[in-house]
Enzyme design. Structure first.
Site, PDB file in Angstrom:
ATOM      1  N   ALA A 124       0.496   6.582   6.670  1.00  0.00           N
ATOM      2  CA  ALA A 124       0.789   7.866   6.032  1.00  0.00           C
ATOM      3  C   ALA A 124       0.695   9.017   7.047  1.00  0.00           C
ATOM      4  O   ALA A 124       1.586   9.862   7.114  1.00  0.00           O
ATOM      5  CB  ALA A 124      -0.162   8.101   4.863  1.00  0.00           C
ATOM      6  N   HIS A 131       4.486   5.760  -6.355  1.00  0.00           N
ATOM      7  CA  HIS A 131       3.556   5.440  -5.269  1.00  0.00           C
ATOM      8  C   HIS A 131       2.776   4.179  -5.597  1.00  0.00           C
ATOM      9  O   HIS A 131       2.829   3.667  -6.712  1.00  0.00           O
ATOM     10  CB  HIS A 131       2.607   6.619  -5.005  1.00  0.00           C
ATOM     11  CG  HIS A 131       1.657   6.913  -6.137  1.00  0.00           C
ATOM     12  ND1 HIS A 131       0.326   7.179  -5.931  1.00  0.00           N
ATOM     13  CD2 HIS A 131       1.829   6.992  -7.474  1.00  0.00           C
ATOM     14  CE1 HIS A 131      -0.274   7.415  -7.088  1.00  0.00           C
ATOM     15  NE2 HIS A 131       0.630   7.315  -8.043  1.00  0.00           N
ATOM     16  N   ASP A 134       0.878  -1.156   0.000  1.00  0.00           N
ATOM     17  CA  ASP A 134       0.000   0.000   0.000  1.00  0.00           C
ATOM     18  C   ASP A 134       0.923   1.215   0.000  1.00  0.00           C
ATOM     19  O   ASP A 134       2.154   1.070   0.013  1.00  0.00           O
ATOM     20  CB  ASP A 134      -1.010  -0.026   1.150  1.00  0.00           C
ATOM     21  CG  ASP A 134      -0.415   0.142   2.541  1.00  0.00           C
ATOM     22  OD1 ASP A 134       0.797   0.415   2.680  1.00  0.00           O
ATOM     23  OD2 ASP A 134      -1.180  -0.004   3.516  1.00  0.00           O
ATOM     24  N   CYS A 135       0.373   2.410  -0.046  1.00  0.00           N
ATOM     25  CA  CYS A 135       1.205   3.599  -0.227  1.00  0.00           C
ATOM     26  C   CYS A 135       2.228   3.778   0.896  1.00  0.00           C
ATOM     27  O   CYS A 135       3.429   3.967   0.642  1.00  0.00           O
ATOM     28  CB  CYS A 135       0.347   4.843  -0.395  1.00  0.00           C
ATOM     29  SG  CYS A 135      -0.711   5.264   1.013  1.00  0.00           S
ATOM     30  N   SER A 136       1.793   3.695   2.125  1.00  0.00           N
ATOM     31  CA  SER A 136       2.719   3.915   3.245  1.00  0.00           C
ATOM     32  C   SER A 136       3.633   2.713   3.461  1.00  0.00           C
ATOM     33  O   SER A 136       4.770   2.869   3.922  1.00  0.00           O
ATOM     34  CB  SER A 136       1.954   4.245   4.531  1.00  0.00           C
ATOM     35  OG  SER A 136       1.047   3.212   4.855  1.00  0.00           O
ATOM     36  N   HIS A 191      -3.006   9.493   1.731  1.00  0.00           N
ATOM     37  CA  HIS A 191      -2.152   8.922   0.693  1.00  0.00           C
ATOM     38  C   HIS A 191      -0.764   9.548   0.750  1.00  0.00           C
ATOM     39  O   HIS A 191      -0.622  10.724   1.073  1.00  0.00           O
ATOM     40  CB  HIS A 191      -2.761   9.137  -0.695  1.00  0.00           C
ATOM     41  CG  HIS A 191      -2.022   8.409  -1.768  1.00  0.00           C
ATOM     42  ND1 HIS A 191      -1.975   7.029  -1.838  1.00  0.00           N
ATOM     43  CD2 HIS A 191      -1.266   8.854  -2.800  1.00  0.00           C
ATOM     44  CE1 HIS A 191      -1.242   6.671  -2.885  1.00  0.00           C
ATOM     45  NE2 HIS A 191      -0.789   7.760  -3.488  1.00  0.00           N
TER      46      HIS A 191
END
Length: 185
Positions: free
Chosen positions: A93, A134, A73-75, A122
């Site tokens: 995040a 990302h 995932d993004c983080s 995000h």
């Protein structure tokens, strides 16, 4: 004779052969030669290691809560990218954004900066001017894309992870929270 920037290489002072030999005396290096040697000896900056990690993960699917090559995932991608560079980040995040007191504005973004959007929902990493890498959302993959006007409108802020800033965050994290006062009625 001392060499520039304290660097001395052993080469023959009167040699007719282009091959240097040891124990024949010092040679002075030019500024560009010293710079090349210093760049080869300098450690790779953490942001560069993190960015290289993230860029090498392009094509891996987005997985909510993911922190591995099975999916990010993004983080989770930012966590692992900076971990590869020796810098510990918090998991989410919002926590990553709040771990650093120094914030970076949109106009001062540099490669390696973490950029946050949509009420800290995000995070991505600046890869080059005007672009970020990302893990966008379910059904997509880790990718590099241009920062759009929509992203600018959703921009909350950015941070520049560095060993000094992380050290401060780590110290704060290890400090136990203050005791809460309890009211007795």
């Amino acid at each position: 004779m001392a060499a520039a920037a304290g660097l001395t290489l052993a080469t023959p002072a009167h040699a007719t052969s282009p091959q240097p030999t040891s124990h024949d005396g010092p040679t002075t290096l030019t500024g560009p030669q010293v710079k090349r040697i210093q760049q080869k000896q300098a450690p790779t900056p953490a942001w560069k290691v993190a960015l290289d990690f993230a860029l090498h993960k392009r094509g891996i699917p987005y997985v909510w809560g993911g922190t591995s090559d099975q999916g990010y995932d993004c983080s989770g991608l930012m966590l692992r990218a900076y971990e590869d560079a020796g810098i510990e980040l918090p998991r989410t995040a919002a926590e990553q954004y709040n771990a650093f007191s120094r914030k970076i504005s949109w106009d001062h973004l540099k490669p390696g900066d973490l950029v946050f959007f949509s009420n800290l929902g995000h995070v991505g990493m600046i890869s080059k001017p005007g672009y970020m890498v990302h893990a966008p959302h379910t059904g997509d993959v880790v990718k590099e894309e241009k920062l759009s006007d929509w992203r600018r409108d959703a921009f909350v802020g950015a941070v520049r992870p560095d060993p000094k800033g992380v050290r401060l965050w780590s110290e704060q994290r290890r400090t136990p929270p203050p005791s809460m006062l309890t009211a007795i009625l």
